[in-house]
Design a protein around this motif. Structure first.
Motif, PDB file in Angstrom:
ATOM      1  N   LEU A   1     -10.246   6.967  -0.036  1.00  0.00           N
ATOM      2  CA  LEU A   1      -8.861   5.760   0.303  1.00  0.00           C
ATOM      3  C   LEU A   1      -8.501   4.270   0.672  1.00  0.00           C
TER       4      LEU A   1
ATOM      5  N   GLU B   1      -7.614   1.719   2.610  1.00  0.00           N
ATOM      6  CA  GLU B   1      -7.324   0.931   3.548  1.00  0.00           C
ATOM      7  C   GLU B   1      -7.073  -0.049   3.653  1.00  0.00           C
TER       8      GLU B   1
ATOM      9  N   THR C   1      -3.644   3.434   5.943  1.00  0.00           N
ATOM     10  CA  THR C   1      -4.449   4.496   5.371  1.00  0.00           C
ATOM     11  C   THR C   1      -3.376   5.003   3.999  1.00  0.00           C
ATOM     12  N   ARG C   2      -4.004   4.842   2.728  1.00  0.00           N
ATOM     13  CA  ARG C   2      -3.216   5.695   1.071  1.00  0.00           C
ATOM     14  C   ARG C   2      -4.331   6.603   0.715  1.00  0.00           C
TER      15      ARG C   2
ATOM     16  N   PHE D   1       1.252   8.817   4.438  1.00  0.00           N
ATOM     17  CA  PHE D   1       0.730   7.936   4.841  1.00  0.00           C
ATOM     18  C   PHE D   1      -0.019   7.512   6.945  1.00  0.00           C
ATOM     19  N   GLN D   2      -1.138   7.189   6.044  1.00  0.00           N
ATOM     20  CA  GLN D   2      -1.122   7.254   8.034  1.00  0.00           C
ATOM     21  C   GLN D   2      -1.161   5.351   8.829  1.00  0.00           C
TER      22      GLN D   2
ATOM     23  N   ASP E   1       3.018   0.279  -5.455  1.00  0.00           N
ATOM     24  CA  ASP E   1       3.172   1.483  -4.197  1.00  0.00           C
ATOM     25  C   ASP E   1       4.580   2.042  -3.799  1.00  0.00           C
TER      26      ASP E   1
ATOM     27  N   THR F   1       5.573   4.001  -0.685  1.00  0.00           N
ATOM     28  CA  THR F   1       5.004   3.081   0.481  1.00  0.00           C
ATOM     29  C   THR F   1       5.682   1.334   0.817  1.00  0.00           C
TER      30      THR F   1
END
Length: 194
Positions: free
Chosen positions: A13, A15, A36-37, A109-110, A142, A145
């Motif tokens: 992941l 970060e 986080t992706r 995502f987170q 991305d 995102t």
């Protein structure tokens, strides 16, 4: 302010971490946000477990590790990223400080971290919502995102004030003092109106 990026070798992941201020400096605000992706396997960790892991890694790369001494009120706020879970957390380390941890639950995502207000008090939920709604990201690799970060804030979100909507006489969070007695009366009347 410091921005770092890494790929976790265990999970693959990506970060990206933004830190501002120092958790040990109780007189100033402190912020840590991690994006986080990537495809995550398994159920996401609870907010308590997430805060304990982040604290154990240190609030920044060059800072000592923290521990979660206790937790407090849980909550949820609305932001441009959807529902965000919050939890008041008291960190122990070089000094003890109460902050509010957060994590997105509706985004692809987170986005997680904590915000610490000055003088060891947890920040208002509105401050967290406004801070998250103000975040921006440009990542040409991305587009999805980047588009999520560029979205307009949720009108029912935690941050009702947007640029240009502050009452007259206000500068940031400071209220301009009236210059004369009449101006003071007008200001008080304007303040009292819904």
């Amino acid at each position: 302010m410091r921005v770092t990026a890494r790929v976790d070798p265990r999970t693959g992941l990506r970060e990206d971490t933004l830190t501002r201020g120092d958790v040990a400096a109780i007189e100033a605000p402190a912020l840590r946000v991690q994006l986080t992706r990537g495809p995550q396997s398994g159920a996401p960790p609870t907010l308590f477990v997430l805060m304990a892991r982040r604290a154990a890694n240190g609030p920044a790369l060059d800072r000592p590790a923290l521990a979660v001494a206790r937790t407090g009120a849980r909550g949820q706020i609305r932001t441009k990223f959807g529902a965000v879970e919050t939890l008041d957390v008291t960190f122990a380390g070089p000094s003890q400080r109460t902050c509010t941890g957060f994590v997105t639950r509706d985004a692809p995502f987170q986005l997680d971290g904590w915000l610490c207000a000055p003088l060891a008090r947890p920040p208002e939920p509105q401050a967290i919502g406004c801070m998250l709604d103000a975040l921006s990201l440009v990542d040409l690799a991305d587009a999805d995102t980047t588009a999520a970060f560029g979205a307009a804030p949720d009108p029912a979100g935690a941050c009702p004030a947007t640029a240009g909507t502050e009452p007259p006489g206000r500068v940031g969070s400071l209220i301009r003092r009236p210059r004369n007695k009449n101006e003071a009366g007008v200001w008080q009347n304007a303040q009292a109106q819904p």
